[in-house]
Motif scaffolding. Sequence first.
Motif, PDB file in Angstrom:
ATOM      1  N   ALA A 270       0.842  -1.204   0.000  1.00  0.00           N
ATOM      2  CA  ALA A 270       0.000   0.000   0.000  1.00  0.00           C
ATOM      3  C   ALA A 270       0.874   1.250   0.000  1.00  0.00           C
ATOM      4  N   LEU A 271       1.913   1.236   0.838  1.00  0.00           N
ATOM      5  CA  LEU A 271       2.797   2.397   0.924  1.00  0.00           C
ATOM      6  C   LEU A 271       3.548   2.618  -0.397  1.00  0.00           C
ATOM      7  N   VAL A 272       3.985   1.520  -1.013  1.00  0.00           N
ATOM      8  CA  VAL A 272       4.729   1.648  -2.274  1.00  0.00           C
ATOM      9  C   VAL A 272       3.815   2.233  -3.365  1.00  0.00           C
ATOM     10  N   TYR A 273       2.561   1.764  -3.425  1.00  0.00           N
ATOM     11  CA  TYR A 273       1.627   2.345  -4.393  1.00  0.00           C
ATOM     12  C   TYR A 273       1.446   3.839  -4.139  1.00  0.00           C
ATOM     13  N   LEU A 274       1.320   4.178  -2.881  1.00  0.00           N
ATOM     14  CA  LEU A 274       1.115   5.591  -2.528  1.00  0.00           C
ATOM     15  C   LEU A 274       2.291   6.446  -2.986  1.00  0.00           C
ATOM     16  N   VAL A 275       3.506   5.965  -2.704  1.00  0.00           N
ATOM     17  CA  VAL A 275       4.692   6.723  -3.111  1.00  0.00           C
ATOM     18  C   VAL A 275       4.726   6.888  -4.628  1.00  0.00           C
ATOM     19  N   MET A 276       4.411   5.811  -5.333  1.00  0.00           N
ATOM     20  CA  MET A 276       4.458   5.880  -6.797  1.00  0.00           C
ATOM     21  C   MET A 276       3.435   6.877  -7.349  1.00  0.00           C
ATOM     22  N   THR A 277       2.209   6.809  -6.850  1.00  0.00           N
ATOM     23  CA  THR A 277       1.190   7.723  -7.390  1.00  0.00           C
ATOM     24  C   THR A 277       1.516   9.167  -7.038  1.00  0.00           C
ATOM     25  N   LEU A 278       2.060   9.383  -5.844  1.00  0.00           N
ATOM     26  CA  LEU A 278       2.395  10.758  -5.465  1.00  0.00           C
ATOM     27  C   LEU A 278       3.503  11.318  -6.345  1.00  0.00           C
ATOM     28  N   ILE A 279       4.495  10.484  -6.624  1.00  0.00           N
ATOM     29  CA  ILE A 279       5.587  10.945  -7.488  1.00  0.00           C
ATOM     30  C   ILE A 279       5.067  11.198  -8.901  1.00  0.00           C
ATOM     31  N   LEU A 280       4.217  10.304  -9.373  1.00  0.00           N
ATOM     32  CA  LEU A 280       3.653  10.463 -10.712  1.00  0.00           C
ATOM     33  C   LEU A 280       2.826  11.756 -10.818  1.00  0.00           C
ATOM     34  N   SER A 281       2.053  12.040  -9.772  1.00  0.00           N
ATOM     35  CA  SER A 281       1.234  13.252  -9.828  1.00  0.00           C
ATOM     36  C   SER A 281       2.119  14.498  -9.818  1.00  0.00           C
ATOM     37  N   TRP A 282       3.245  14.396  -9.137  1.00  0.00           N
ATOM     38  CA  TRP A 282       4.188  15.517  -9.154  1.00  0.00           C
ATOM     39  C   TRP A 282       4.781  15.690 -10.557  1.00  0.00           C
ATOM     40  N   LEU A 283       5.120  14.568 -11.186  1.00  0.00           N
ATOM     41  CA  LEU A 283       5.672  14.634 -12.547  1.00  0.00           C
ATOM     42  C   LEU A 283       4.680  15.281 -13.507  1.00  0.00           C
ATOM     43  N   VAL A 284       3.414  14.919 -13.356  1.00  0.00           N
ATOM     44  CA  VAL A 284       2.395  15.512 -14.220  1.00  0.00           C
ATOM     45  C   VAL A 284       2.349  17.027 -14.017  1.00  0.00           C
ATOM     46  N   ALA A 285       2.430  17.453 -12.763  1.00  0.00           N
ATOM     47  CA  ALA A 285       2.405  18.891 -12.473  1.00  0.00           C
ATOM     48  C   ALA A 285       3.587  19.601 -13.120  1.00  0.00           C
ATOM     49  N   VAL A 286       4.772  18.972 -13.045  1.00  0.00           N
ATOM     50  CA  VAL A 286       5.970  19.583 -13.642  1.00  0.00           C
ATOM     51  C   VAL A 286       5.808  19.696 -15.155  1.00  0.00           C
ATOM     52  N   MET A 287       5.318  18.612 -15.745  1.00  0.00           N
ATOM     53  CA  MET A 287       5.142  18.589 -17.195  1.00  0.00           C
ATOM     54  C   MET A 287       4.164  19.678 -17.641  1.00  0.00           C
ATOM     55  N   GLU A 288       3.091  19.797 -16.876  1.00  0.00           N
ATOM     56  CA  GLU A 288       2.068  20.778 -17.192  1.00  0.00           C
ATOM     57  C   GLU A 288       2.634  22.191 -17.140  1.00  0.00           C
ATOM     58  N   GLU A 289       3.442  22.417 -16.114  1.00  0.00           N
ATOM     59  CA  GLU A 289       4.032  23.741 -15.947  1.00  0.00           C
ATOM     60  C   GLU A 289       4.951  24.081 -17.122  1.00  0.00           C
ATOM     61  N   ARG A 290       5.749  23.082 -17.532  1.00  0.00           N
ATOM     62  CA  ARG A 290       6.637  23.258 -18.681  1.00  0.00           C
ATOM     63  C   ARG A 290       5.841  23.683 -19.908  1.00  0.00           C
ATOM     64  N   LEU A 291       4.773  22.952 -20.171  1.00  0.00           N
ATOM     65  CA  LEU A 291       3.961  23.237 -21.351  1.00  0.00           C
ATOM     66  C   LEU A 291       3.369  24.634 -21.279  1.00  0.00           C
ATOM     67  N   ASN A 292       2.955  25.026 -20.079  1.00  0.00           N
ATOM     68  CA  ASN A 292       2.382  26.354 -19.915  1.00  0.00           C
ATOM     69  C   ASN A 292       3.406  27.435 -20.183  1.00  0.00           C
ATOM     70  N   GLN A 293       4.657  27.155 -19.807  1.00  0.00           N
ATOM     71  CA  GLN A 293       5.704  28.155 -20.036  1.00  0.00           C
ATOM     72  C   GLN A 293       6.003  28.301 -21.517  1.00  0.00           C
ATOM     73  N   ASN A 294       6.081  27.176 -22.197  1.00  0.00           N
ATOM     74  CA  ASN A 294       6.422  27.213 -23.621  1.00  0.00           C
ATOM     75  C   ASN A 294       5.396  27.960 -24.440  1.00  0.00           C
ATOM     76  N   ALA A 295       4.451  27.221 -24.969  1.00  0.00           N
ATOM     77  CA  ALA A 295       3.527  27.848 -25.904  1.00  0.00           C
ATOM     78  C   ALA A 295       2.414  28.560 -25.166  1.00  0.00           C
ATOM     79  N   ARG A 296       2.639  29.787 -24.827  1.00  0.00           N
ATOM     80  CA  ARG A 296       1.594  30.577 -24.154  1.00  0.00           C
ATOM     81  C   ARG A 296       0.608  31.031 -25.184  1.00  0.00           C
TER      82      ARG A 296
END
Lengths: 296, 243
Positions: A270-296
């Motif tokens: 359960a803990l390992v799944y939690l860590v993985m999903t939390l890291i993945l959600s952070w990655l999505v946030a980073v990716m989203e931010e990158r895209l927002n910076q690029n093509a405004r």
Amino acid sequence: MAEIKQIPVRIQITDGALIPDKGNKTVRTSWKISLFGALGLLVFLPLYNMAPVQQFVLQAWGLFFPSPELSARLSSIAAGTYKNIWVDILLYLPDGLSVTFAVTLSSIAMATIFGLAAGLGQISRVVLLNRIATVYVEVIRGIPLLVQIFYIYFALGSIFHLDGFLAAVISMSFCYGAYMGEIFRAGIQAIPRGQMEAALALGLSRSQAIWTIIIPQTVKIILPAIGNEFIALLKDSSMVSVMALVDLLRLAKNYGSNHGDYFPPLTVVALVYLVMTLILSWLVAVMEERLNQNAR
Amino acid sequence: MPDRIRIEGATKLFGELKALNNVSMVVHPGETVVVIGPSGSGKSTLLRSVNRLEVLSAGDVWIDEDHVTNHASDIRKIREEVGMVFQNFNLFPHLTVLQNITLSPINVKKLPKAKAEAKAMELLERVGLAEKRDAWPEQLSGGQKQRVAIARALAMEPKVMLFDEPTSALDPEMVKEVLDVMLALAKEGMTMMVVTHEMGFAKAAADRVIFMDQGEIIEEGTPKALFDSPKNERTAKFLAHIL
């Protein structure tokens, strides 16, 4: 007359871990607490159950609450037969983890392709394509994933002799493709009609317009939703443990039944799944931010 | 003189509503024709039928020898020669100013990138926005966006330019910069069909003005004739209202 401002559309569904973007402090804080809590437990539990630590703890307990069980455990530590189950599980984990990763990544890749095809199909002017895509989305979304997995592995698998991994990827990606199809469709339709008209007026073909004008803009606005689907897919990949496929969950279950104790393996998983999903959600946030910076 | 744009019996139904009712008109080469009329009069529908963004229910459109309304004709080839400027600019927000302009020359005309960019810079120079080449559309004012949109349409070297209320979405102080570009274009001999509420522009640039109401052409003539002595009562009423 005031100038018409195009309001940037953002489609976001939140049935997974919330995406911790910079602007939202509450989500960010709870994300940090969850991640460091889970990581802390994953470090603490194996350390706490190391033989010398256990010996010390049990002896301290024994001073106040002596019991025959306590002394039996102490003597097993002294005799060297004590086993730190928590460390044992962590050593076991990589096998299950690699299966879960393999299933998840393959399914994500396939589901994105299915999803894009379904989304384009749903806006297609070719009646047949449109029908196929719409019916696919309707049917698949109307059947529980677990039933689909059973169906593909046990019902179809017995006819076509599918192995566990293939059956897992097919059922996961086929199912998630339908959900992503809806996201792609909504994203494509959220692009103002004028964009397509301007592209057509410039002499682009409809498909050129879709690939060079519509899809790049769509990707940007559906990224949070797609990211959430990826996270949900990672979690739902645990359902493939019903097949003869030893993923994280199946591994924990096997371990529990072999050792007669489900508590440690399931806690760790359960803990390992939690860590993985939390890291993945952070990655999505980073990716989203990158895209927002690029093509405004 | 041959007609550059010829519209014959254009009719467009939106359900019960007759947006266009048997409209016929021509635009000669090098001519600037301004179409005016109250909102809902069908003027935008008429303009959009010229490059088949609007498919007519009945009637025909020709551009030179090309039969626009015939489904057998290659509409993409025709559209390459018809530039269009929209009310809401419709710049591509994920592309820079320069990429907006070179997109079609590179992808449709298969021009080499360097050549397309040189041409784009020439056009940006012309609309006074050379320094904005690497800006994103979002960073531009409305007037700047529309000037880029004009440059984007001109990049295909069209023989006809269509303007669909090009200044209606602009703040008042930005209207002039766009009209100036259009006026210069008209003076250079571009064939233009313009739907607008800017009577000043009509007076300064139009060879002919067409007044439409309820899907029909009510009156047409030189700006002077139409504005100073309208023959039709409805025209007079509309002009009294707007001037």
